[in-house]
Design a protein around this motif. Structure first.
Motif, PDB file in Angstrom:
ATOM      1  N   UNK A 143      12.666  -6.692   2.178  1.00 50.69           N
ATOM      2  CA  UNK A 143      11.158  -6.076   2.438  1.00 50.69           C
ATOM      3  C   UNK A 143      10.461  -6.069   1.088  1.00 50.69           C
ATOM      4  N   UNK A 144      11.144  -5.195   0.119  1.00 53.12           N
ATOM      5  CA  UNK A 144      10.719  -4.942  -1.129  1.00 53.12           C
ATOM      6  C   UNK A 144      10.728  -6.138  -2.000  1.00 53.12           C
ATOM      7  N   UNK A 145      11.714  -7.106  -1.825  1.00 51.93           N
ATOM      8  CA  UNK A 145      11.822  -8.218  -2.658  1.00 51.93           C
ATOM      9  C   UNK A 145      10.634  -9.219  -2.056  1.00 51.93           C
ATOM     10  N   UNK A 146      10.388  -9.067  -0.823  1.00 53.03           N
ATOM     11  CA  UNK A 146       9.139  -9.704  -0.212  1.00 53.03           C
ATOM     12  C   UNK A 146       7.715  -9.304  -0.791  1.00 53.03           C
ATOM     13  N   UNK A 147       7.626  -7.956  -1.219  1.00 51.58           N
ATOM     14  CA  UNK A 147       6.649  -7.467  -1.882  1.00 51.58           C
ATOM     15  C   UNK A 147       6.402  -8.201  -3.269  1.00 51.58           C
ATOM     16  N   UNK A 148       7.523  -8.042  -3.869  1.00 52.80           N
ATOM     17  CA  UNK A 148       7.632  -8.612  -5.282  1.00 52.80           C
ATOM     18  C   UNK A 148       6.954 -10.179  -5.223  1.00 52.80           C
ATOM     19  N   UNK A 149       7.510 -10.838  -4.387  1.00 50.76           N
ATOM     20  CA  UNK A 149       7.312 -12.261  -4.266  1.00 50.76           C
ATOM     21  C   UNK A 149       5.771 -12.453  -4.020  1.00 50.76           C
ATOM     22  N   UNK A 150       5.219 -11.683  -3.210  1.00 48.75           N
ATOM     23  CA  UNK A 150       3.693 -11.578  -2.817  1.00 48.75           C
ATOM     24  C   UNK A 150       2.956 -11.151  -4.043  1.00 48.75           C
ATOM     25  N   UNK A 151       3.517 -10.510  -4.819  1.00 49.74           N
ATOM     26  CA  UNK A 151       2.664  -9.938  -6.047  1.00 49.74           C
ATOM     27  C   UNK A 151       2.638 -11.123  -6.862  1.00 49.74           C
ATOM     28  N   UNK A 153       0.876  -1.293  -0.014  1.00 51.11           N
ATOM     29  CA  UNK A 153      -0.006   0.087  -0.090  1.00 51.11           C
ATOM     30  C   UNK A 153       0.900   1.238   0.059  1.00 51.11           C
ATOM     31  N   UNK A 154       1.804   1.331   0.773  1.00 50.74           N
ATOM     32  CA  UNK A 154       2.861   2.258   0.763  1.00 50.74           C
ATOM     33  C   UNK A 154       3.665   2.614  -0.556  1.00 50.74           C
ATOM     34  N   UNK A 155       3.862   1.587  -1.296  1.00 51.81           N
ATOM     35  CA  UNK A 155       4.504   1.902  -2.772  1.00 51.81           C
ATOM     36  C   UNK A 155       3.226   2.136  -3.465  1.00 51.81           C
ATOM     37  N   UNK A 156       2.224   1.783  -3.571  1.00 54.31           N
ATOM     38  CA  UNK A 156       1.206   2.187  -4.550  1.00 54.31           C
ATOM     39  C   UNK A 156       0.608   3.718  -4.151  1.00 54.31           C
ATOM     40  N   UNK A 157       0.579   4.004  -3.127  1.00 59.98           N
ATOM     41  CA  UNK A 157       0.087   5.245  -2.604  1.00 59.98           C
ATOM     42  C   UNK A 157       1.292   6.504  -2.857  1.00 59.98           C
ATOM     43  N   UNK A 158       2.450   5.944  -2.374  1.00 65.51           N
ATOM     44  CA  UNK A 158       3.368   7.058  -2.273  1.00 65.51           C
ATOM     45  C   UNK A 158       4.550   6.863  -2.926  1.00 65.51           C
ATOM     46  N   UNK A 159       4.895   5.486  -3.751  1.00 63.65           N
ATOM     47  CA  UNK A 159       5.983   5.522  -4.533  1.00 63.65           C
ATOM     48  C   UNK A 159       7.100   4.678  -3.711  1.00 63.65           C
ATOM     49  N   UNK A 160       8.340   4.579  -4.457  1.00 65.03           N
ATOM     50  CA  UNK A 160       9.176   3.988  -3.757  1.00 65.03           C
ATOM     51  C   UNK A 160      10.003   4.771  -2.449  1.00 65.03           C
ATOM     52  N   UNK A 167       0.162 -13.927  -5.039  1.00 63.66           N
ATOM     53  CA  UNK A 167      -1.148 -13.538  -4.762  1.00 63.66           C
ATOM     54  C   UNK A 167      -1.928 -12.597  -5.819  1.00 63.66           C
ATOM     55  N   UNK A 168      -1.130 -11.842  -6.348  1.00 66.52           N
ATOM     56  CA  UNK A 168      -1.827 -10.771  -7.110  1.00 66.52           C
ATOM     57  C   UNK A 168      -1.730 -10.887  -8.805  1.00 66.52           C
ATOM     58  N   UNK A 169      -0.996 -11.660  -9.345  1.00 67.66           N
ATOM     59  CA  UNK A 169      -0.999 -11.875 -10.900  1.00 67.66           C
ATOM     60  C   UNK A 169      -2.088 -12.587 -11.219  1.00 67.66           C
ATOM     61  N   UNK A 170      -3.124 -12.232 -11.996  1.00 70.44           N
ATOM     62  CA  UNK A 170      -4.019 -12.884 -12.475  1.00 70.44           C
ATOM     63  C   UNK A 170      -3.829 -13.706 -13.428  1.00 70.44           C
ATOM     64  N   UNK A 171      -2.618 -13.646 -14.272  1.00 69.79           N
ATOM     65  CA  UNK A 171      -2.612 -14.546 -15.543  1.00 69.79           C
ATOM     66  C   UNK A 171      -2.438 -15.934 -15.063  1.00 69.79           C
ATOM     67  N   UNK A 172      -1.795 -16.238 -14.060  1.00 67.72           N
ATOM     68  CA  UNK A 172      -1.274 -17.687 -13.346  1.00 67.72           C
ATOM     69  C   UNK A 172      -2.717 -18.214 -12.941  1.00 67.72           C
ATOM     70  N   UNK A 205      -0.987  -3.975  -9.069  1.00 67.28           N
ATOM     71  CA  UNK A 205      -0.019  -5.030  -8.926  1.00 67.28           C
ATOM     72  C   UNK A 205       1.344  -4.356  -9.597  1.00 67.28           C
ATOM     73  N   UNK A 206       1.044  -4.064 -11.083  1.00 65.72           N
ATOM     74  CA  UNK A 206       2.047  -3.699 -12.140  1.00 65.72           C
ATOM     75  C   UNK A 206       2.630  -2.383 -11.614  1.00 65.72           C
ATOM     76  N   UNK A 207       1.884  -1.636 -11.237  1.00 66.06           N
ATOM     77  CA  UNK A 207       2.274  -0.335 -10.864  1.00 66.06           C
ATOM     78  C   UNK A 207       3.160  -0.280  -9.717  1.00 66.06           C
ATOM     79  N   UNK A 208       2.952  -1.021  -8.731  1.00 69.16           N
ATOM     80  CA  UNK A 208       3.923  -1.429  -7.632  1.00 69.16           C
ATOM     81  C   UNK A 208       5.252  -2.049  -8.023  1.00 69.16           C
ATOM     82  N   UNK A 209       5.024  -3.097  -9.034  1.00 69.44           N
ATOM     83  CA  UNK A 209       6.431  -3.563  -9.666  1.00 69.44           C
ATOM     84  C   UNK A 209       7.337  -2.319 -10.246  1.00 69.44           C
ATOM     85  N   UNK A 210       6.620  -1.632 -10.877  1.00 69.53           N
ATOM     86  CA  UNK A 210       7.191  -0.557 -11.847  1.00 69.53           C
ATOM     87  C   UNK A 210       7.909   0.206 -10.948  1.00 69.53           C
TER      88      UNK A 210
END
Length: 205
Positions: free
Chosen positions: A68-76, A32-39, A79-84, A111-116
């Motif tokens: 922590x950031x790597x953990x967010x990517x793993x979580x995405x 949520x922090x990444x999504x709302x305020x960026x890195x 849990x969050x990628x719909x393609x799979x 989810x892609x915005x956070x990864x970006x």
């Protein structure tokens, strides 16, 4: 003695569940922090405050911000990628048009915005890049295999057409990320038409 040993796993379960729940809360707060305020805004302190935990608790689960950031990517990925999920769904779309729509929707997702945010930051942050590279390869592999499962692995040109689709749509999305560009939807539709032509069996002369 035997009774005490047998009782230990049961005694630990509530603590293990709390630990898992705390980790999930930290990842959600970081997302949520990444999504709302960026890195730049997603500091350890901000994540700690959002999650409502002590700093020591956060550092126990994620000793560094990069982890922590790597953990967010793993979580995405998990849990969050719909393609799979779509690829594992028996009722999932199975045509090239549906694949284009699915990839295009995914690229415009939160989810892609956070990864970006993380990918751009990692360009100039060696430690972050080192943490994210394994996750990046996992994402590419997951998306690639998932889309190929949707269209069928037997198609001789499926791998390259999937790569073309991902690359072209990613570029189209990034071109309009600061300001919406007119004609983007036309590009997506034009690619659907081109993809059907490219995927069609060779015409017999």
């Amino acid at each position: 003695m035997t009774g005490r040993v047998a009782a230990m796993p049961t005694a630990r379960r509530p603590q293990q569940r709390r630990s898992v729940a705390t980790r999930e809360r930290l990842l959600e707060a970081a997302y949520e922090s990444l999504l709302e305020g960026g890195y730049g805004a997603a500091t350890v302190g901000d994540v700690q405050q959002r999650a409502g935990v002590a700093r020591g608790t956060l550092l126990h689960h994620f000793p560094t911000r990069d982890l922590l950031m790597a953990g967010v990517v793993e979580d995405v990925v998990e849990r969050r990628l719909k393609l799979s999920a779509a690829a594992d769904d028996a009722s999932a779309p199975a045509g090239w048009n549906d694949v284009v729509d699915l990839v295009w929707t995914e690229l415009r997702s939160p989810a892609f915005a956070v990864l970006l945010e993380l990918w751009v930051a990692a360009r100039t942050d060696d430690d972050l890049r080192e943490s994210l590279v394994p996750m990046q390869e996992r994402i590419y592999d997951t998306v690639h295999r998932s889309v190929i499962r949707l269209v069928g692995p037997s198609h001789p040109r499926a791998p390259i057409l999937v790569q073309f689709t991902i690359n072209l749509l990613t570029g189209a999305h990034l071109a309009g990320i600061l300001r919406s560009r007119s004609g983007t939807s036309s590009v997506v539709e034009a690619w659907k038409h081109a993809l059907r032509e490219l995927a069609a069996p060779p015409r017999r002369s």
